[in-house]
Motif scaffolding. Structure first.
Motif, mmCIF file in Angstrom:
data_model
loop_
_atom_site.group_PDB
_atom_site.id
_atom_site.type_symbol
_atom_site.label_atom_id
_atom_site.label_comp_id
_atom_site.label_asym_id
_atom_site.label_seq_id
_atom_site.Cartn_x
_atom_site.Cartn_y
_atom_site.Cartn_z
ATOM 1 N N GLY A 120 0.814 -1.211 0.000
ATOM 2 C CA GLY A 120 0.000 0.000 0.000
ATOM 3 C C GLY A 120 0.847 1.260 0.000
ATOM 4 N N PHE A 121 1.923 1.223 0.761
ATOM 5 C CA PHE A 121 2.835 2.365 0.809
ATOM 6 C C PHE A 121 3.467 2.606 -0.551
ATOM 7 N N ILE A 122 3.929 1.550 -1.197
ATOM 8 C CA ILE A 122 4.538 1.682 -2.523
ATOM 9 C C ILE A 122 3.520 2.191 -3.533
ATOM 10 N N ALA A 123 2.303 1.671 -3.480
ATOM 11 C CA ALA A 123 1.262 2.113 -4.409
ATOM 12 C C ALA A 123 0.927 3.593 -4.189
ATOM 13 N N ALA A 124 0.821 4.009 -2.930
ATOM 14 C CA ALA A 124 0.516 5.413 -2.640
ATOM 15 C C ALA A 124 1.656 6.324 -3.100
ATOM 16 N N ALA A 125 2.890 5.906 -2.885
ATOM 17 C CA ALA A 125 4.037 6.710 -3.322
ATOM 18 C C ALA A 125 4.080 6.803 -4.843
ATOM 19 N N ALA A 126 3.804 5.690 -5.527
ATOM 20 C CA ALA A 126 3.800 5.700 -6.992
ATOM 21 C C ALA A 126 2.691 6.603 -7.521
ATOM 22 N N LEU A 127 1.526 6.525 -6.934
ATOM 23 C CA LEU A 127 0.399 7.366 -7.358
ATOM 24 C C LEU A 127 0.708 8.852 -7.124
ATOM 25 N N ALA A 128 1.270 9.179 -5.967
ATOM 26 C CA ALA A 128 1.609 10.574 -5.674
ATOM 27 C C ALA A 128 2.667 11.092 -6.647
ATOM 28 N N THR A 129 3.664 10.274 -6.951
ATOM 29 C CA THR A 129 4.710 10.679 -7.888
ATOM 30 C C THR A 129 4.132 10.888 -9.279
ATOM 31 N N PHE A 130 3.298 9.964 -9.724
ATOM 32 C CA PHE A 130 2.674 10.079 -11.039
ATOM 33 C C PHE A 130 1.771 11.308 -11.100
ATOM 34 N N ALA A 131 1.015 11.561 -10.038
ATOM 35 C CA ALA A 131 0.091 12.699 -10.023
ATOM 36 C C ALA A 131 0.844 14.023 -10.133
ATOM 37 N N THR A 132 1.983 14.133 -9.452
ATOM 38 C CA THR A 132 2.727 15.394 -9.522
ATOM 39 C C THR A 132 3.296 15.634 -10.916
ATOM 40 N N ARG A 133 3.468 14.591 -11.696
ATOM 41 C CA ARG A 133 3.969 14.756 -13.069
ATOM 42 C C ARG A 133 2.837 15.071 -14.048
ATOM 43 N N VAL A 134 1.648 14.549 -13.794
ATOM 44 C CA VAL A 134 0.542 14.662 -14.738
ATOM 45 C C VAL A 134 -0.317 15.909 -14.510
ATOM 46 N N ILE A 135 -0.500 16.305 -13.275
ATOM 47 C CA ILE A 135 -1.424 17.403 -12.960
ATOM 48 C C ILE A 135 -1.112 18.692 -13.723
ATOM 49 N N PRO A 136 0.152 19.119 -13.819
ATOM 50 C CA PRO A 136 0.394 20.348 -14.593
ATOM 51 C C PRO A 136 -0.059 20.250 -16.046
ATOM 52 N N PHE A 137 0.098 19.089 -16.651
ATOM 53 C CA PHE A 137 -0.342 18.932 -18.042
ATOM 54 C C PHE A 137 -1.858 18.939 -18.156
ATOM 55 N N HIS A 165 -2.990 26.820 -21.464
ATOM 56 C CA HIS A 165 -2.204 28.032 -21.263
ATOM 57 C C HIS A 165 -0.779 27.905 -21.793
ATOM 58 N N THR A 166 -0.542 26.992 -22.704
ATOM 59 C CA THR A 166 0.825 26.762 -23.177
ATOM 60 C C THR A 166 1.389 27.955 -23.951
ATOM 61 N N ASP A 167 0.549 28.816 -24.474
ATOM 62 C CA ASP A 167 1.032 29.987 -25.206
ATOM 63 C C ASP A 167 1.201 31.211 -24.321
ATOM 64 N N HIS A 168 0.866 31.091 -23.054
ATOM 65 C CA HIS A 168 0.992 32.220 -22.131
ATOM 66 C C HIS A 168 2.475 32.559 -21.949
ATOM 67 N N PRO A 169 2.824 33.855 -21.945
ATOM 68 C CA PRO A 169 4.236 34.252 -21.830
ATOM 69 C C PRO A 169 4.924 33.737 -20.556
ATOM 70 N N LEU A 170 4.195 33.655 -19.445
ATOM 71 C CA LEU A 170 4.795 33.158 -18.206
ATOM 72 C C LEU A 170 5.167 31.685 -18.337
ATOM 73 N N ILE A 171 4.310 30.887 -18.933
ATOM 74 C CA ILE A 171 4.585 29.458 -19.112
ATOM 75 C C ILE A 171 5.783 29.277 -20.044
ATOM 76 N N LYS A 172 5.840 30.079 -21.101
ATOM 77 C CA LYS A 172 6.990 29.993 -22.014
ATOM 78 C C LYS A 172 8.282 30.404 -21.310
ATOM 79 N N HIS A 173 8.198 31.447 -20.500
ATOM 80 C CA HIS A 173 9.372 31.915 -19.758
ATOM 81 C C HIS A 173 9.858 30.839 -18.785
ATOM 82 N N LEU A 174 8.932 30.241 -18.030
ATOM 83 C CA LEU A 174 9.307 29.182 -17.090
ATOM 84 C C LEU A 174 9.882 27.977 -17.827
ATOM 85 N N GLY A 175 9.295 27.621 -18.941
ATOM 86 C CA GLY A 175 9.794 26.490 -19.713
ATOM 87 C C GLY A 175 11.185 26.718 -20.264
ATOM 88 N N ARG A 176 11.511 27.967 -20.510
ATOM 89 C CA ARG A 176 12.835 28.267 -21.058
ATOM 90 C C ARG A 176 13.914 28.372 -19.988
#
Length: 112
Positions: A9-26, A32-43
């Motif tokens: 359960g601990f491993i599953a929860a850690a894997a889910l939390a790790t995956f969620a932190t990678r997917v949520i921003p997308f 908002h991918t064309d927003h100047p702030l997002i482009k600036h941060l990406g660069r």
């Protein structure tokens, strides 16, 4: 049996939390991918994070009491930069830097 379920359960929860932190921003920022702030941060954010990590690495991993202070971390760091500028391959750069750092640490090459 209960311990195996707990660890699973601990491993599953850690894997889910790790995956969620990678997917949520997308999921939430795809409009908002064309927003100047997002482009600036990406660069600029990846380089800033790498500089921060390099500074922490040098501060905590280097042995500053050697005859060549900090060389055990500075040499692998310079190899990473050099290989990356030469080949432009982040995976190769990381592999070369890791291998050279481990050689210096495991052999004590610079300790004498």
């Amino acid at each position: 049996m209960a311990e195996e379920l707990y660890v699973g359960g601990f491993i599953a929860a850690a894997a889910l939390a790790t995956f969620a932190t990678r997917v949520i921003p997308f999921l939430f920022l795809h409009r908002h991918t064309d927003h100047p702030l997002i482009k600036h941060l990406g660069r600029y954010l990846p380089a800033a994070v790498m500089a921060l990590l390099a500074g922490i690495f040098l501060q905590r991993s280097a042995d500053w009491s050697l005859s060549a202070p900090g060389a055990d971390a500075l040499i692998p760091g310079m190899l990473v930069v050099g290989v990356h500028l030469w080949r432009g391959n982040a995976l190769l750069s990381i592999a070369v830097g890791t291998a050279s750092y481990m050689v210096t640490q495991q052999t004590g090459w610079l300790a004498s």
